[in-house]
Scaffold this active site. Sequence first.
Site: not given
Length: 402
Positions: A211, A123
């Site tokens: 993101e 992530y």
Amino acid sequence: MILEKKYETLEVIKMDIHEYQAKQLISKFGVNVPDGEVIYQPHEAVTVVSWLNEEKVAVKSQVHAGGRGKGGGIKVCEGHDEIINTVDKMLGMKLVTAQTGPEGKIVRRVYLEKAYNFVKELYFCITIDRQTGGNTIIVSKRGGVNIEEVAEKNPEEIYKVRLGPGNSLLSHHARTISYELGLSGKTAKKAQKNFVALYEAFINLDASLIEINPLAITDNGDVIAADCKASFDDNALYRQREVAGMKDDNEYDPLELEAASHDLNYVKLDGNIGLMVNGAGLSMATMDIIKYYGGKAANFMDVAGAATPERVAAAFKLIYRDSDVEGILINIFGGMMRCNDIAQGLVNAAKEVGLNKPLVVRLEGTNVEMGMEILKNSGFPITPVPTMDQAAKEIVELAKGS
């Protein structure tokens, strides 16, 4: 998504774009993204599949919501027939995820891209840090899952790098991030190159969020931005014409779009009390006091600046049309905005809509006595009150009764 649009953490008004658009933008800065193409009609898939010439292809619905995979909006397909059939089913479907709510979203675009064999999913996120005025990079070894759950249950698996205003992401930052993600060798170097490129994209595009989830490691050691979400500050779009041109009106609440056409700052929320307030600070305080008395705001509405009766009327009618609204609170301090103009705009709007919802009005400032007289003599069920506390208490009770 790591950021949610809730009024408790309301930030700048932002514009979202689709995954494929975000990948187009970040790839120009050197970020490694899979080859792919967006399609709008099922027959277009034949040409794209032929061009990709891959054994496996990811078919991905393009809507502004996370959790697409769990909702059936992302499928990895093998073979020409399976890809075409999946595209045919996905285009036009109503995709329901945790972030769309039960009403779901209609899939109008599908993205076809090369599918990889992932050995690791990480992530990576860059977002604005409201505490420092700079930016924060958030990473985790637990990619491909809901990062909020990781932060809540396993906070030790979240690593952050805070960069002050005007600071760049330097090579030693990138090395530290790759170390925290457990990367080494050539893969670490490839990852570091992507980290720097992503930060350059974030700064140069005036983004408020980029993101990557997952940032994937393939079986041959490549580093791929397998998914990308990007949000941008509306205030910077005047100098980001390419980004501004990517706005998909189908993905926005119709009331928000209409508000934008009147230069009103409006965000739809999930409460039952409609608000019209001037100034972001007063708006937040009004939402807080409504919640204190047991109510919940149906919207954030900042009419800001000097308002004409016509603009006030437009704002009121917009709130009134929201089917979730059971009561309306007007809380305005008239400095540049004269209270008599505000009151006249409200009365004009009430005449048009045939007011049958509770309306509480608190005005203060220039020509407040004139404004209150206009409201009292309007002939409509409008409740003028002198204080914000009384206004909040009154509208919560009236909304419960309605």
